[in-house]
Design a protein around this motif. Structure first.
Motif, mmCIF file in Angstrom:
data_model
loop_
_atom_site.group_PDB
_atom_site.id
_atom_site.type_symbol
_atom_site.label_atom_id
_atom_site.label_comp_id
_atom_site.label_asym_id
_atom_site.label_seq_id
_atom_site.Cartn_x
_atom_site.Cartn_y
_atom_site.Cartn_z
ATOM 1 N N MET A 51 0.843 -1.212 0.000
ATOM 2 C CA MET A 51 0.000 0.000 0.000
ATOM 3 C C MET A 51 0.877 1.261 0.000
ATOM 4 O O MET A 51 0.565 2.240 -0.681
ATOM 5 C CB MET A 51 -0.916 0.026 1.234
ATOM 6 C CG MET A 51 -2.092 -0.916 1.187
ATOM 7 S SD MET A 51 -3.440 -0.442 0.073
ATOM 8 C CE MET A 51 -4.060 1.053 0.776
ATOM 9 N N ILE A 52 1.968 1.220 0.759
ATOM 10 C CA ILE A 52 2.888 2.370 0.818
ATOM 11 C C ILE A 52 3.557 2.547 -0.546
ATOM 12 O O ILE A 52 3.605 3.649 -1.093
ATOM 13 C CB ILE A 52 3.950 2.175 1.932
ATOM 14 C CG1 ILE A 52 3.278 2.196 3.316
ATOM 15 C CG2 ILE A 52 5.046 3.235 1.845
ATOM 16 C CD1 ILE A 52 4.166 1.735 4.473
ATOM 17 N N GLU A 53 4.045 1.444 -1.092
ATOM 18 C CA GLU A 53 4.724 1.451 -2.391
ATOM 19 C C GLU A 53 3.805 1.990 -3.494
ATOM 20 O O GLU A 53 4.243 2.708 -4.386
ATOM 21 C CB GLU A 53 5.167 0.012 -2.704
ATOM 22 C CG GLU A 53 6.045 -0.159 -3.915
ATOM 23 C CD GLU A 53 7.432 0.465 -3.791
ATOM 24 O OE1 GLU A 53 8.106 0.549 -4.823
ATOM 25 O OE2 GLU A 53 7.846 0.893 -2.691
ATOM 26 N N GLN A 54 2.508 1.663 -3.388
ATOM 27 C CA GLN A 54 1.527 2.106 -4.402
ATOM 28 C C GLN A 54 0.860 3.432 -4.009
ATOM 29 O O GLN A 54 -0.177 3.796 -4.561
ATOM 30 C CB GLN A 54 0.439 1.038 -4.616
ATOM 31 C CG GLN A 54 0.943 -0.359 -4.932
ATOM 32 C CD GLN A 54 1.851 -0.421 -6.158
ATOM 33 O OE1 GLN A 54 1.740 0.397 -7.064
ATOM 34 N NE2 GLN A 54 2.762 -1.377 -6.156
ATOM 35 N N ASN A 55 1.442 4.127 -3.019
ATOM 36 C CA ASN A 55 0.916 5.422 -2.559
ATOM 37 C C ASN A 55 -0.558 5.372 -2.171
ATOM 38 O O ASN A 55 -1.329 6.290 -2.452
ATOM 39 C CB ASN A 55 1.140 6.506 -3.623
ATOM 40 C CG ASN A 55 2.617 6.659 -3.954
ATOM 41 O OD1 ASN A 55 3.449 6.745 -3.045
ATOM 42 N ND2 ASN A 55 2.955 6.641 -5.218
ATOM 43 N N GLY A 56 -0.943 4.253 -1.547
ATOM 44 C CA GLY A 56 -2.314 4.127 -1.047
ATOM 45 C C GLY A 56 -3.361 3.833 -2.109
ATOM 46 O O GLY A 56 -4.558 3.932 -1.847
ATOM 47 N N ASP A 57 -2.898 3.467 -3.311
ATOM 48 C CA ASP A 57 -3.835 3.166 -4.395
ATOM 49 C C ASP A 57 -4.375 1.738 -4.230
ATOM 50 O O ASP A 57 -3.698 0.762 -4.544
ATOM 51 C CB ASP A 57 -3.125 3.321 -5.753
ATOM 52 C CG ASP A 57 -4.078 3.199 -6.930
ATOM 53 O OD1 ASP A 57 -5.048 2.412 -6.835
ATOM 54 O OD2 ASP A 57 -3.846 3.870 -7.957
ATOM 55 N N VAL A 58 -5.610 1.643 -3.741
ATOM 56 C CA VAL A 58 -6.226 0.349 -3.437
ATOM 57 C C VAL A 58 -6.308 -0.536 -4.679
ATOM 58 O O VAL A 58 -6.049 -1.736 -4.627
ATOM 59 C CB VAL A 58 -7.642 0.562 -2.819
ATOM 60 C CG1 VAL A 58 -8.312 -0.775 -2.544
ATOM 61 C CG2 VAL A 58 -7.535 1.377 -1.533
ATOM 62 N N GLU A 59 -6.637 0.077 -5.800
ATOM 63 C CA GLU A 59 -6.782 -0.680 -7.041
ATOM 64 C C GLU A 59 -5.483 -1.351 -7.468
ATOM 65 O O GLU A 59 -5.470 -2.503 -7.891
ATOM 66 C CB GLU A 59 -7.260 0.256 -8.151
ATOM 67 C CG GLU A 59 -8.400 -0.347 -8.955
ATOM 68 C CD GLU A 59 -9.213 0.743 -9.642
ATOM 69 O OE1 GLU A 59 -8.864 1.073 -10.791
ATOM 70 O OE2 GLU A 59 -10.174 1.239 -9.026
ATOM 71 N N LYS A 60 -4.376 -0.624 -7.335
ATOM 72 C CA LYS A 60 -3.071 -1.184 -7.720
ATOM 73 C C LYS A 60 -2.706 -2.376 -6.825
ATOM 74 O O LYS A 60 -2.041 -3.302 -7.266
ATOM 75 C CB LYS A 60 -1.978 -0.114 -7.655
ATOM 76 C CG LYS A 60 -1.991 0.814 -8.858
ATOM 77 C CD LYS A 60 -0.791 1.739 -8.839
ATOM 78 C CE LYS A 60 -0.825 2.707 -10.006
ATOM 79 N NZ LYS A 60 0.144 3.805 -9.810
ATOM 80 N N CYS A 61 -3.165 -2.320 -5.577
ATOM 81 C CA CYS A 61 -2.880 -3.421 -4.652
ATOM 82 C C CYS A 61 -3.735 -4.648 -4.954
ATOM 83 O O CYS A 61 -3.516 -5.715 -4.391
ATOM 84 C CB CYS A 61 -3.073 -2.980 -3.208
ATOM 85 S SG CYS A 61 -1.856 -1.763 -2.714
ATOM 86 N N GLN A 62 -4.701 -4.477 -5.858
ATOM 87 C CA GLN A 62 -5.547 -5.598 -6.267
ATOM 88 C C GLN A 62 -5.011 -6.236 -7.557
ATOM 89 O O GLN A 62 -5.635 -7.111 -8.132
ATOM 90 C CB GLN A 62 -6.985 -5.099 -6.523
ATOM 91 C CG GLN A 62 -7.701 -4.561 -5.296
ATOM 92 C CD GLN A 62 -8.238 -5.670 -4.385
ATOM 93 O OE1 GLN A 62 -8.664 -6.716 -4.837
ATOM 94 N NE2 GLN A 62 -8.184 -5.428 -3.091
ATOM 95 N N ARG A 63 -3.830 -5.787 -7.994
ATOM 96 C CA ARG A 63 -3.303 -6.248 -9.290
ATOM 97 C C ARG A 63 -2.960 -7.727 -9.297
ATOM 98 O O ARG A 63 -2.947 -8.382 -10.336
ATOM 99 C CB ARG A 63 -2.062 -5.428 -9.682
ATOM 100 C CG ARG A 63 -0.825 -5.710 -8.824
ATOM 101 C CD ARG A 63 0.269 -4.670 -9.047
ATOM 102 N NE ARG A 63 1.454 -4.942 -8.223
ATOM 103 C CZ ARG A 63 1.545 -4.644 -6.941
ATOM 104 N NH1 ARG A 63 0.522 -4.070 -6.299
ATOM 105 N NH2 ARG A 63 2.647 -4.914 -6.257
ATOM 106 N N ALA A 64 -2.616 -8.276 -8.133
ATOM 107 C CA ALA A 64 -2.235 -9.695 -8.050
ATOM 108 C C ALA A 64 -2.392 -10.159 -6.620
ATOM 109 O O ALA A 64 -2.444 -9.346 -5.692
ATOM 110 C CB ALA A 64 -0.781 -9.857 -8.484
#
Length: 296
Positions: free
Chosen positions: A61-74
């Motif tokens: 989440m930190i790496e993706q700057n809190g972007d929830v959608e990006k954390c759903q990538r895999a």
């Protein structure tokens, strides 16, 4: 007629420097030891069942700057290669890490003495999460019951003995935690406690943000706190292992994300087990300054 539960096949355990590991990891040992870390790698290190998936999701989440959608990538276990993982013919953790672009976030359950030397040589960043031994034992026991890739844990009484004697996969909790604690000031190691993250997630997540060299605003921080709460992750198919086949993880026996609480050991330890454990703990952890919280 009631169906008899499927017997899991015999899991072969081999020791490396006195640490029990799965046969597949030992067969792949030279590849693991020769793994080439890079200076910008971040390695998440934990003893099993100490909040590994939790800290992985926080870091992502930190790496993706809190972007929830990006954390759903895999699925979480595909986002961060697990260095010592091997299950032929699937690509090993080393192969997955080698195929990953930098900066890489990797994970391991290896103790300090078994870690591939290139991590030390490249002065990588290490994020270690420690959990009190009693809760860790309880969680690992339930995990072994449902995880078909690990040895059958036997009864709670039997498992208690296996655990205190360090005969579980990845070895002794005492040696693992002590090993990482003792070198925390010599390398770039952020040493966190499971119980602290539980008590004050915002404060601990801020430490991780700073350690990762990130600068995130309050709104993003609040999103991360919210999204990485236990109940939220338990419902999240990207983190709760619900996609793993039942033949590998039987969540009808015990959910992968079971309770995520501090103090569940009280529901398992007998008075005499608790007394005995405290004596063993005192002896094994003698001379170390580490302090754990056993209830919140």
């Amino acid at each position: 007629m009631a169906q008899t539960p499927q017997l899991r096949k015999e899991i072969v355990i081999r020791e490396v420097e006195g640490v029990p590991l799965l046969q597949a990891a030992v067969d792949n040992w030279s590849h693991i030891q020769n793994f080439q870390a890079k200076p910008d790698d971040l390695l998440i290190c934990t003893y099993p069942k100490s909040g590994t998936t939790w800290i992985q999701e926080i870091v992502d989440m930190i790496e993706q700057n809190g972007d929830v959608e990006k954390c759903q990538r895999a699925l979480i276990h595909h986002r961060h290669p697990f260095i010592e993982w091997a299950k032929p013919p699937q690509p090993s953790g080393v192969e997955k890490a080698n195929a990953m672009p930098s900066p890489r976030i990797l994970k391991t359950h290896l103790s300090t003495q078994l870690l591939p030397p290139s991590f030390w040589e490249n002065n990588c960043k290490f994020l270690y999460v420690a959990r009190n031994a009693k809760d860790c034992m309880v969680s690992y026991y339930h995990f072994q019951k449902m995880n078909q890739g690990l040895p059958e844990p036997g009864t709670w009484e039997e498992y208690f003995e296996t655990f205190i004697n360090g005969k579980v996969v990845w070895g002794s909790w005492f040696d693992h935690v002590k090993g990482w604690w003792e070198i925390k000031d010599r390398y770039q190691i952020l040493f966190l406690f499971y119980e602290d993250i539980k008590r004050d997630p915002k404060h601990e997540i801020q430490k991780v943000i700073k350690f990762m060299g990130k600068n995130l605003d309050e709104t993003v921080l609040n999103t991360i706190v919210q999204e990485t709460a236990f109940e939220k992750m338990k419902e999240n198919p990207m983190t709760n292992r619900s996609t793993v086949p039942k033949s590998m993880m039987d969540q009808s026996i015990s959910p992968f994300m079971r309770k995520g609480m501090v103090g569940d050991w009280k529901n398992h330890f007998t008075v005499s087990q608790n007394e005995r454990f405290d004596e063993i703990y005192k002896r094994k952890m003698e001379g170390t300054s580490i302090k754990f919280c056993l209830e919140l």
